[in-house]
Design an enzyme around this catalytic site. Structure first.
Site, PDB file in Angstrom:
ATOM      1  N   ARG A  35     -54.733  19.523  25.165  1.00 19.23           N
ATOM      2  CA  ARG A  35     -55.757  20.965  24.645  1.00 19.23           C
ATOM      3  C   ARG A  35     -57.620  21.353  25.456  1.00 19.23           C
ATOM      4  NH1 ARG A  35     -56.908  16.921  18.723  1.00 19.23           N
ATOM      5  NH2 ARG A  35     -54.819  17.488  18.487  1.00 19.23           N
ATOM      6  N   HIS A  81     -48.995  27.340  17.018  1.00 23.66           N
ATOM      7  CA  HIS A  81     -50.668  26.387  17.590  1.00 23.66           C
ATOM      8  C   HIS A  81     -50.503  26.003  16.198  1.00 23.66           C
ATOM      9  CE1 HIS A  81     -53.296  24.848  19.661  1.00 23.66           C
ATOM     10  NE2 HIS A  81     -54.547  25.070  18.602  1.00 23.66           N
ATOM     11  N   TYR A 125     -63.109  39.244   8.170  1.00 15.06           N
ATOM     12  CA  TYR A 125     -64.111  41.066   7.711  1.00 15.06           C
ATOM     13  C   TYR A 125     -63.402  41.580  10.190  1.00 15.06           C
ATOM     14  CZ  TYR A 125     -66.635  39.346   3.954  1.00 15.06           C
ATOM     15  OH  TYR A 125     -66.565  39.065   2.474  1.00 15.06           O
TER      16      TYR A 125
END
Length: 708
Positions: A35, A81, A125
Site C-alpha cells: 500500500r 485493485h 462528473y
C-alpha cells in the site's frame, strides 16, 4: 497436562501475545509492501501502478479520447485493485493534480481539486486519460519487459513493476504513511535527473559531490524558494559548550536519505498607486501548502494582533497564476511584516525528507545515488528482456520467410506437390519431406500463402524483409552480447527524455541561510508610558495619550485601579527599549517594552506574574528604562537599611526569564531603589525622616551582582 493432551481435533491453544505479535507483523508488512511504499524502480505504489496499467489496457493513451473517471475506477477495482472506489479515485486525482505532481501522469478533464483544498468533483462528473509522460512509464510493457503476476483472483495478469523510461521516484517524489514509517520523497527536475543518469552511465564511480553539481535540489511543482544551508546546534564536546555548525541541508538529505529543507513562499514588494503605501504580493507557496487556509490564518493573526501593520488581505489568483495581495499600513515596515508572516504562518515551512522505498520488496532508506543506480539497473533488465523478446520474434519471422523463399525458388514443384496431395495435411507432410525439407511452421506458412505473393514485386518484398530481419537479428545478438551497448541505449533514452519533457526549474535554491526573525522588526518606534500599580498590574499606553492641558483642566484617568490599589511606578520608554524591574528581594527581571500589553487608558492591565516567575508576596520596588545606546556605565541600588551599591551595567546585559540576583541583602533588608549613573554623576539619598546625603558616584567601589 501436555500440549498434545490439551489439543482437541484441529484446535490448538496459542498464547494471545504470540498471536497478536505475529498477526500485527503480517499486517504491518502487508501495509508497507502492498500500500504505502513506492518501488525504487518505477516510483509507484501498487494502487498507482494498477491505475496506470488499467488505463493502458483501456487504450486511454495521450492521444485518445477521455473516458469517465467512474468507468476507469470500476475497471481498476474489478480487475486489479479489490478495494473501495474512494481510495482508487483519490489516488487517480492526485496523479492528475499539477500542484501535487511535478509531472502529472493522468490528464484530467473537469474539477480535480485545487490548491485551496477544494475537493474534486464526483467521479461520475470527471474524465481522464494518460499523459504523454505516463506513456513512458508503460513503454514496451507488451514485450515481456517486466514480470507479470496474477491479479487478486488469478483471472488476469498485472505487472509487478512498470518498465519506466523515466526516474519517476525522484521526478514526482512520493509520500505516505505505513506502519512505523512514513516515506516523504521530494520531487526533482527531470532535466537534472537525466543529466545525472548520463553521468552515471559514463562514469559509474561518480560520487555524491559530482551528482550534487547536477541535481541541485528538490524542484516542487508549486515553485517557491528553498535554502541550501542550515545552522545545526552540535552537542557539547571536550568540556566545551554546544556549538553551531553550518550544514548543507540538501546534500545531507541526498546523501543520507533523511534531512530537513526549509521552504519559503516567493514574494515581491510593490508600491501602491495611492496613499503612499506598499503591498506584499505572494506568487508561489511552499509545497503542499493550502492557500485558503493560509489566508485564513493570516487574517486570524491580524485580528488577534499577533501581526500588526496589515491593512487589507485578498486573493487575486486566477487561471494565469497565484496572486495573494497583502496591503500594508502606511507606517508598517514590509520586511518586518514578512518576517512575522514567515515565522507564524505556512509561508515558511520545513520539508522533512525521508527517502524510504521498497528495494527487493524490503523497505530501505536510500540515497539519491542508490535510487539512480537502481533505476539504471532496472532499465538494463528491461532492455535485456525487450531485446530477447524482439530477437525471438525476429528469428521466428525470419524462419517463416526462409521457408517462403525456398518455396518460391521451387515454385513449380511446390504447386505440383500440393495439387497431387490428397488433403491439406498430406500436402503439409510432403512439403516437410525431401526435396523441400520445410519445417512444420514453414510448411503451414506455404500452404497459407496467397497467390498474390507469387508476383515478382511481392517476392522482392519478402526478400527485402528477410534482409532487414537478418540485420535486426545481428544487431540484437550483438546488443545482448555487449552489456556496455545496453548502457549506451539507456544514455540515449535519458537524452531523449530530457529533450521531450525536460523543463526549467520552478523552485529557486538560495545558498544563504534563512535569517532569524524577530518580532522587534515588526514593531514601529514609539514613545510609550509604562505603568505598574502597587498590586502588580502592568500596561503601556502611547505617550500622546497624556496630552497637555490648559488652566482649569480636570485631568485624565491614566489607569483604572481596584480599591486599595494605586499607580506605583511610571516610566517613559521607546517600544524597542528594554525595561528592568527590581524587586524588594534584590532580584531583577527584564522585558522588551513592546511585549507589554498595549491597553487603553481605562484598562487595568495584565498581572506582572504573567511575565515573571515571582512569589505572590514579592513586590516591584524599582523600574529602570534600559536605553539602546547604553550611555550609562553603572546601576546604583539602595536598600531600606541604607546600603548602597554600584554594579557595572554590562553585568545586566543578559537577564534570564526567571530573573537574576541583583544584590545580596541582609535578612531584614529590602531593595527600595535603582537608577542608571556614570562616574561623573552625583547621587542624593533621602531618608524617611527627611534627611539627605549627597555624594559623587565615583566614590563607590564597583561590585558584582551577587555582592551586598
Amino acid at each position: 497436562m501436555t500440549q498434545e493432551e490439551n489439543t482437541i481435533g484441529n484446535v490448538r491453544p496459542i498464547r494471545i501475545e504470540e498471536e497478536m505479535r505475529s498477526s500485527y507483523l503480517d499486517y504491518a508488512m502487508s501495509v508497507i509492501v502492498s500500500r504505502a511504499l513506492p518501488d525504487i524502480r518505477d516510483g509507484l505504489k501498487p494502487v498507482q501502478r494498477r491505475i496506470l496499467f488499467g488505463m493502458h489496457e483501456m487504450g486511454l493513451a495521450a492521444g485518445s479520447s477521455y473516458k469517465k473517471s467512474a468507468r476507469i475506477v470500476g475497471e481498476v477495482m474489478g480487475k486489479f485493485h479489490p478495494h473501495g472506489d474512494s481510495p482508487v479515485y483519490e489516488a487517480m486525482v492526485r496523479l492528475a493534480q499539477s500542484f501535487t505532481m511535478r509531472y502529472p501522469l493522468v490528464d484530467g478533464q473537469g474539477n480535480f481539486g485545487s490548491i485551496d483544498g477544494d475537493p474534486p468533483a464526483a467521479m461520475r462528473y470527471t474524465e481522464a486519460r494518460l499523459t504523454r509522460i505516463a506513456g513512458e512509464l508503460l513503454a514496451d510493457i507488451e514485450k515481456n519487459t517486466v514480470l507479470m503476476v496474477p491479479n487478486f483472483d488469478d483471472s488476469l495478469e498485472q505487472p509487478f513493476v512498470l518498465p519506466a523510461r523515466i526516474p519517476n521516484l525522484l521526478a514526482n517524489g512520493a509520500s505516505g504513511i505505513a506502519v512505523g514509517m512514513a516515506p516523504n520523497i521530494p520531487p526533482h527536475n527531470l532535466s537534472e535527473l537525466c543529466e545525472a543518469i548520463v553521468l552515471l552511465i559514463e562514469n559509474p564511480e561518480t560520487g555524491m559531490e559530482e551528482l550534487a553539481e547536477i541535481v541541485k535540489g528538490p524542484d516542487f511543482p508549486t515553485g517557491g524558494i528553498i535554502f541550501r544551508y542550515e545552522s545545526v546546534r552540535m552537542p557539547a564536546t571536550d568540556g566545551q559548550g554546544p556549538t553551531t555548525e553550518r550544514r548543507d541541508a540538501i546534500r545531507t538529505a541526498h546523501a543520507d536519505g533523511k534531512g530537513r529543507i526549509v521552504c519559503r513562499a516567493r514574494t515581491q514588494i510593490e508600491e501602491m498607486t495611492k496613499g503612499n503605501r506598499v503591498q506584499i504580493i505572494v506568487t508561489q507557496l511552499p509545497y503542499q501548502t493550502n492557500k485558503a487556509a493560509l489566508i485564513e490564518k493570516i487574517a486570524d493573526l491580524v485580528r488577534a494582533k499577533r501581526i500588526e501593520g496589515i491593512a487589507d488581505l485578498r486573493d487575486e489568483s486566477d487561471r494565469h497564476g497565484m496572486r495573494i495581495v497583502i496591503e500594508l499600513k502606511r507606517e508598517a515596515q514590509p520586511k518586518g511584516v514578512l518576517s512575522a508572516l514567515y515565522k507564524h504562518t505556512a509561508m515558511q515551512s520545513t520539508f522533512a525528507v525521508n527517502m524510504l522505498a521498497l528495494v527487493d520488496s524490503q523497505p530501505r532508506t536510500v540515497s539519491l545515488k542508490k535510487i539512480l543506480d537502481s533505476f539504471i539497473n532496472h532499465r538494463r533488465e528491461v532492455i535485456r528482456r525487450r531485446s530477447e523478446f524482439d530477437l525471438e520474434k525476429a528469428r521466428d519471422r525470419a524462419h517463416i520467410l526462409e521457408g517462403l523463399l525456398k518455396a518460391i525458388d521451387m515454385l513449380d514443384e511446390v504447386i505440383k506437390t500440393i495439387r497431387g496431395a490428397a488433403s491439406a495435411e498430406d500436402a503439409k507432410q510432403k512439403l516437410m519431406a525431401a526435396p523441400f525439407g520445410l519445417s512444420d511452421r514453414q510448411a503451414q506458412a506455404v500452404l497459407d500463402m496467397q497467390l498474390r505473393r507469387l508476383a515478382k514485386l511481392e517476392r522482392e518484398k519478402i526478400q527485402e524483409e528477410y534482409g532487414e530481419l537478418i540485420k535486426v537479428i545481428a544487431y540484437l545478438e550483438d546488443l545482448l552480447a555487449n552489456p556496455r551497448k545496453i548502457d549506451f541505449l539507456i544514455r540515449d533514452d535519458a537524452n531523449e527524455i530530457k529533450e521531450k519533457y525536460g523543463d526549467e526549474r520552478k523552485t529557486i535554491i538560495m545558498d544563504h541561510e534563512p535569517e532569524d526573525f524577530s518580532e522587534e522588526d515588526l514593531v514601529a518606534h514609539m514613545d510609550v508610558v509604562v505603568t505598574i500599580s502597587s498590586r502588580g498590574y502592568i500596561k503601556r499606553v502611547p505617550l500622546s495619550t497624556y496630552r497637555a492641558q490648559r488652566r482649569g483642566g480636570v485631568g485624565i484617568i491614566g489607569m483604572k485601579t481596584r480599591e486599595n490599589d494605586a499607580v506605583a511606578h511610571l516610566v517613559v520608554s521607546d517600544t524597542h527599549d528594554k525595561v528592568m524591574f527590581f524587586t524588594d528581594r534584590g532580584r531583577c527581571f527584564q522585558v522588551k517594552t513592546y511585549e507589554i500589553a498595549d491597553e487603553s487608558r481605562q484598562a487595568r492591565g495584565e498581572s506582572i506574574h504573567q511575565f515573571f516567575t515571582m512569589d505572590q508576596a514579592e513586590r516591584i520596588t524599582a523600574v529602570v528604562r534600559m536605553p539602546q545606546d547604553m550611555e550609562h556605565d553603572y546601576m546604583i541600588m539602595a536598600t531600606k537599611l541604607g546600603e548602597v551599591k554600584k554594579t557595572p551595567l554590562k553585568l545586566f546585559a543578559n537577564v534570564r526569564r526567571d530573573g537574576l540576583n541583583a544584590m545580596d541583602l541582609e535578612p531584614a533588608d529590602e531593595l527600595v531603589s535603582a537608577r542608571l549613573a556614570t562616574d561623573n554623576d552625583e547621587a542624593i539619598i533621602v531618608s524617611a525622616g527627611g534627611q539627605s546625603v549627597k555624594f559623587k558616584v565615583s566614590v563607590l567601589r564597583a561590585a558584582s551582582r551577587i555582592s551586598g
